[in-house]
Design a protein around this motif. Structure first.
Motif, short mmCIF file in Angstrom:
data_model
loop_
_atom_site.label_atom_id
_atom_site.label_comp_id
_atom_site.label_asym_id
_atom_site.label_seq_id
_atom_site.Cartn_x
_atom_site.Cartn_y
_atom_site.Cartn_z
N THR A 127 5.05 -50.75 39.00
CA THR A 127 5.20 -49.77 38.12
C THR A 127 4.60 -49.85 37.01
O THR A 127 3.99 -49.06 36.35
N ALA A 128 5.09 -51.09 36.09
CA ALA A 128 4.49 -51.51 34.75
C ALA A 128 3.19 -51.66 34.96
O ALA A 128 2.43 -51.09 33.86
N THR A 129 2.34 -52.07 35.82
CA THR A 129 0.81 -52.30 35.77
C THR A 129 0.27 -50.90 35.92
O THR A 129 -0.56 -50.67 35.34
N ASP A 187 9.22 -40.09 41.08
CA ASP A 187 10.54 -40.00 41.39
C ASP A 187 11.13 -40.50 42.57
O ASP A 187 12.40 -41.02 42.73
N SER A 188 10.41 -40.58 43.66
CA SER A 188 10.63 -41.20 44.89
C SER A 188 10.86 -42.79 44.50
O SER A 188 11.94 -43.42 45.14
N ILE A 189 10.05 -43.51 43.77
CA ILE A 189 10.24 -44.94 43.50
C ILE A 189 11.59 -45.07 42.81
O ILE A 189 12.47 -45.95 42.92
N ALA A 190 11.68 -44.09 41.61
CA ALA A 190 13.02 -44.38 40.95
C ALA A 190 14.32 -44.00 41.77
O ALA A 190 15.15 -44.83 41.85
N TYR A 191 14.21 -43.45 42.77
CA TYR A 191 15.48 -42.97 43.85
C TYR A 191 15.51 -44.28 44.75
O TYR A 191 16.62 -44.68 45.11
N THR A 192 14.33 -44.71 45.27
CA THR A 192 14.33 -46.06 46.06
C THR A 192 14.96 -47.15 45.24
O THR A 192 15.93 -47.67 45.92
N ALA A 193 14.62 -47.32 44.07
CA ALA A 193 15.51 -48.33 43.38
C ALA A 193 16.85 -48.08 43.01
O ALA A 193 17.54 -49.21 43.12
N ALA A 194 17.43 -46.88 42.69
CA ALA A 194 18.76 -46.61 42.73
C ALA A 194 19.56 -46.87 43.97
O ALA A 194 20.83 -47.67 44.02
N CYS A 221 15.65 -45.45 36.17
CA CYS A 221 14.58 -44.56 35.68
C CYS A 221 14.20 -44.96 34.25
O CYS A 221 13.09 -44.95 33.97
N GLY A 222 15.38 -45.48 33.48
CA GLY A 222 14.83 -46.10 32.39
C GLY A 222 14.19 -47.33 32.52
O GLY A 222 13.28 -47.60 31.61
N LEU A 223 14.67 -48.42 33.41
CA LEU A 223 14.05 -49.46 33.58
C LEU A 223 12.62 -49.51 33.96
O LEU A 223 11.66 -50.37 33.60
N LEU A 224 12.34 -48.48 34.66
CA LEU A 224 10.88 -48.18 35.17
C LEU A 224 10.04 -48.13 33.93
O LEU A 224 8.89 -48.26 34.16
N ILE A 225 10.37 -47.61 32.91
CA ILE A 225 9.49 -47.29 31.79
C ILE A 225 9.73 -48.39 30.47
O ILE A 225 8.74 -48.47 29.70
N VAL A 226 10.69 -49.09 30.65
CA VAL A 226 10.75 -50.42 29.62
C VAL A 226 9.51 -51.05 29.53
O VAL A 226 9.10 -51.36 28.49
N LEU A 227 9.33 -51.77 30.66
CA LEU A 227 8.42 -52.93 30.80
C LEU A 227 6.79 -52.43 30.53
O LEU A 227 6.03 -53.09 29.66
#
Length: 511
Positions: free
Chosen positions: A207-209, A429-436, A458-464
């Motif tokens: 996601t970060a990449t 949205d599917s990635i965030a749900y999968t991670a949760a 959701c927040g972690l996906l955007i921090v990096l």
């Protein structure tokens, strides 16, 4: 009663899987914020170890999984229905393909379609191949985005689809897919949690990449359209925050229109290609060079798949092929689960071959049409995009320059912006749900993760991504994040594949 339900949900949370990635990502982001130069150097050194010293691992993995996909399609495993024996697919081919394509590729396909050939053009390997830039610069984008990358998705998709629809396992985790090889005790114990930890970190890295590569293009388009006198970095961070708010809202409120949005995204995507092909003035070159490049890619496939440059004369595979295989591997955490889910009712063969037809076909068309438009101007001597890039080193401004050479340039800018937004909406949205969902030891079929757990992911996906953009990481270091994270994922992918073959073999014997 309500307190008892809350207590059970709290006990169901896997705190190890939840907090270890949180601590690692926050620590890495703080490191990038506070010591950007030192952090980027450290990332580069780790990349050198796993991507250069051990680079053969990624190439063998790529070719091997592609060959496995062919074997699975045309062997006894190819006739297995992902569901009940006589079950029909829920989605027609176009809807299924659109959903698969948009979940598997985010907005970076547009970024790379415009300029990937330019980045290759200056590499000595292009001249080493014989001929000129025009002969080979269009070949490598097709190779790096076609059969081997999609084989990662499709082989894992049938493994996960078999696990979910045939074996009826409801834990959508990497560890669960490894169960037939590592055993139930290990899959549900510490080994399984370690596997899931690697998977989650890879998901965050992929996601970060994607965010770090593609979002600055959206920022450049906005700055250009509205003539803003604001730095691209600031606009990029604002876009990242808005994007986070949008997919967080979608995850928390339940996104029910994924098939509609996927089809809308496909219409925008192919609409852009039709405009470029018909009205761009390079139609003949696009078609002819596209056919030639595809033919060369097929003809040289084995050589391209095994080229490692042992004397490091040009570092081409280390800079590009290894990065791409790693990048697609880290995207295999969420996308194959989604593809496996929507493939219910299809056979293993239909899923793999159909995935190649729609996924590879759609990807290749983008690189042939959008990439060959600017390559055609370069070949005709009308523009020198290679010199422009070498002078500025700014890929995002180069894309804007390419677009402004097209008819109806501002309309195309707006179309690209909406297309990228649609790609993001159907992916994250599917990635965030999968991670949760990974934060839970077990989640019932109709049960959703707690809101606070979802918000955290959701927040972690955007921090990096924000940390990478803020530290002004180079393209090389942005790529390094995926290469490093993919190393353990490759081993886990092999365990999943062998688990599927073992489990499917038993399934065939009993049926």
């Amino acid at each position: 009663m309500e307190n008892n339900i809350r207590r059970k949900r709290k006990e169901a949370i896997d705190w190890f899987i939840t907090f270890v990635p949180f601590i690692i990502i926050i620590a890495l982001s703080v490191y990038l914020f506070c010591f950007p130069e030192h952090a980027n150097n450290a990332i580069g050194e780790v990349r050198f170890l796993v991507g250069d010293t051990l680079g053969s691992y990624y190439l063998v993995m790529g070719l091997g999984i592609f060959l496995i996909s062919i074997y699975l399609s045309f062997s006894k495993y190819g006739n297995i229905v992902l569901g009940e024996p006589n079950e029909e697919p829920k989605y027609n081919f176009f809807t299924w393909g659109a959903m698969m394509f948009t979940c598997g590729l985010a907005a970076d396909i547009l970024f790379y379609s415009f300029v990937e050939w330019v980045m290759y053009a200056a590499n000595p390997h292009i001249t080493d191949m014989g001929g000129n830039v025009i002969d080979w610069a269009g070949v490598f984008p097709l190779y790096h985005w076609s059969f081997i990358p999609w084989s990662f998705y499709l082989v894992l998709a049938v493994a996960f689809g078999f696990m979910l629809h045939c074996r009826k396992r409801d834990r959508q985790r990497y560890s669960e897919a490894c169960l037939p090889v590592i055993g139930e005790k290990n899959a549900h114990g510490f080994v399984g949690r370690l596997i899931d930890l690697f998977a989650l970190f890879a998901l965050l890295a992929g996601t970060a990449t994607t965010f770090s590569v593609a979002t600055p293009l959206m920022a450049e388009i906005i700055v250009t359209l509205f003539h803003l006198n604001i730095s691209r970095i600031l606009v990029t961070i604002i876009i990242l925050l808005i994007t986070c708010a949008v997919y967080t809202y979608a995850v928390l409120h339940g996104f029910k229109g994924i098939s509609f949005l996927a089809k809308l995204c496909i219409y925008l995507f192919f609409g852009l290609q039709i405009i470029v092909l018909i009205f761009g003035g390079q139609g003949k070159f696009i078609i002819e060079n596209g056919i030639q490049s595809f033919g060369k890619m097929v003809q040289e496939f084995i050589g391209l798949s095994t080229y490692i440059d042992p004397v490091r004369s040009n570092n081409f595979p280390q800079d590009w092929t290894i990065y791409y295989w790693a990048y697609w591997m880290v995207w295999c955490i969420a996308a194959p689960f989604f593809i496996g889910n929507i493939s219910r009712g299809r056979t293993v063969k239909q899923t793999i071959i159909g995935g190649y037809v729609f996924g590879v076909g759609s990807t290749i068309s983008s690189f042939i049409i959008i990439g060959n438009y600017s390559l055609g101007l370069q070949a005709a001597g009308t523009r020198d995009f290679i010199a422009e890039y070498q002078a500025s080193g700014d890929l995002y401004k180069l894309i804007i320059d390419i677009i402004y050479s097209m008819p109806a340039d501002e309309m195309i800018l707006i179309l690209i912006l909406f297309c990228m937004i649609a790609f993001y909406a159907t992916s994250f949205d599917s990635i965030a749900y999968t991670a949760a969902c990974y934060s839970y030891k077990k989640l019932a079929e109709n049960e959703k993760p707690h809101m606070l757990i979802t918000l955290m992911w959701c927040g972690l996906l955007i921090v990096l991504p924000i940390a990478l953009v803020f530290s002004e990481s180079s393209m090389n270091n942005i790529q390094s994040v995926s290469i490093i994270s993919a190393f353990p994922i490759g081993i886990i992918m092999l365990i999943i594949i062998f688990s599927f073959i073992k489990d499917a073999g038993d399934y065939i014997k009993k049926s």
